[in-house]
Write a protein that holds these residues in place. Structure first.
Motif, mmCIF file in Angstrom:
data_model
loop_
_atom_site.group_PDB
_atom_site.id
_atom_site.type_symbol
_atom_site.label_atom_id
_atom_site.label_comp_id
_atom_site.label_asym_id
_atom_site.label_seq_id
_atom_site.Cartn_x
_atom_site.Cartn_y
_atom_site.Cartn_z
ATOM 1 N N UNK A 44 0.992 -1.280 0.085
ATOM 2 C CA UNK A 44 -0.098 -0.087 -0.311
ATOM 3 C C UNK A 44 0.908 1.328 0.158
ATOM 4 N N UNK A 45 1.778 1.229 1.204
ATOM 5 C CA UNK A 45 2.347 2.264 0.980
ATOM 6 C C UNK A 45 3.519 2.673 -0.320
ATOM 7 N N UNK A 46 4.108 1.422 -1.077
ATOM 8 C CA UNK A 46 4.759 1.280 -2.381
ATOM 9 C C UNK A 46 3.820 2.324 -3.100
ATOM 10 N N UNK A 82 -7.601 -7.746 5.053
ATOM 11 C CA UNK A 82 -5.698 -7.822 4.143
ATOM 12 C C UNK A 82 -6.554 -8.217 2.920
ATOM 13 N N UNK A 83 -7.644 -8.855 2.094
ATOM 14 C CA UNK A 83 -7.225 -8.671 1.019
ATOM 15 C C UNK A 83 -8.275 -7.857 0.472
ATOM 16 N N UNK A 84 -8.977 -7.245 0.696
ATOM 17 C CA UNK A 84 -9.092 -5.794 0.346
ATOM 18 C C UNK A 84 -7.965 -4.777 0.327
ATOM 19 N N UNK A 85 -7.028 -4.261 1.175
ATOM 20 C CA UNK A 85 -5.738 -3.986 1.058
ATOM 21 C C UNK A 85 -4.737 -4.712 0.167
ATOM 22 N N UNK A 86 -4.836 -6.085 -0.487
ATOM 23 C CA UNK A 86 -3.918 -6.226 -1.601
ATOM 24 C C UNK A 86 -5.192 -5.346 -2.435
ATOM 25 N N UNK A 87 -5.926 -6.095 -2.597
ATOM 26 C CA UNK A 87 -6.446 -5.882 -4.023
ATOM 27 C C UNK A 87 -6.567 -3.981 -4.448
ATOM 28 N N UNK A 88 -6.962 -3.389 -3.111
ATOM 29 C CA UNK A 88 -6.425 -1.689 -3.494
ATOM 30 C C UNK A 88 -4.831 -1.376 -4.689
ATOM 31 N N UNK A 89 -3.843 -1.945 -3.962
ATOM 32 C CA UNK A 89 -2.513 -2.140 -4.194
ATOM 33 C C UNK A 89 -2.489 -2.825 -5.497
ATOM 34 N N UNK A 90 -2.720 -3.342 -5.540
ATOM 35 C CA UNK A 90 -3.373 -4.507 -6.684
ATOM 36 C C UNK A 90 -3.976 -2.865 -8.237
ATOM 37 N N UNK A 91 -4.656 -2.830 -7.606
ATOM 38 C CA UNK A 91 -5.852 -2.281 -8.686
ATOM 39 C C UNK A 91 -4.529 -0.256 -8.622
#
Length: 122
Positions: A44-46, A82-91
């Motif tokens: 998320x930070x990156x 946790x899953x949502x955080x990964x999805x938002x970072x991917x998008x």
């Protein structure tokens, strides 16, 4: 006189851990089923710094919810955060790549148009 010790919640399903339903915490004294899930905070930070700012901020907010929910006994909600955080970072990463491609195509097209109009006007 009131009882100084709170009663343990009734476990209607006999599971002893986990959640009863949406937003319901685990029973008093229940042990977590393991370590908290990866919160994807680094991603998320990156993606916020290097990619798409608005989507990365949402990823950071979701990642910050993971440990809080986990230690409150809301294990399913922590997994979802946790899953949502990964999805938002991917998008966020996908959106930044798409923007770079669009800008690249625009610059090439503008250069080609500029070159063609310059070479034909003597």
């Amino acid at each position: 006189m009131t009882n100084p010790y709170p009663q343990q919640p009734h476990d209607p399903y006999g599971q002893g851990q986990g959640t009863y339903g949406p937003g319901m915490p685990a029973p008093y004294g229940a042990q977590p089923p393991g370590p908290p899930p990866d919160n994807n905070l680094v991603w998320g930070i990156l993606t916020t710094v290097l990619c798409c700012l608005p989507l990365g901020i949402v990823s950071i907010v979701k990642a910050n919810e993971v440990n809080k929910l986990w230690y409150q006994g809301q294990y399913d909600a922590a997994q979802k955060a946790a899953s949502d955080a990964g999805k938002w970072a991917m998008w966020s990463a996908i959106a930044s790549v798409a923007i770079v491609v669009i800008v690249f195509v625009f610059v090439i097209a503008a250069g080609a148009i500029s070159f063609s109009t310059y070479s034909t006007s003597y």
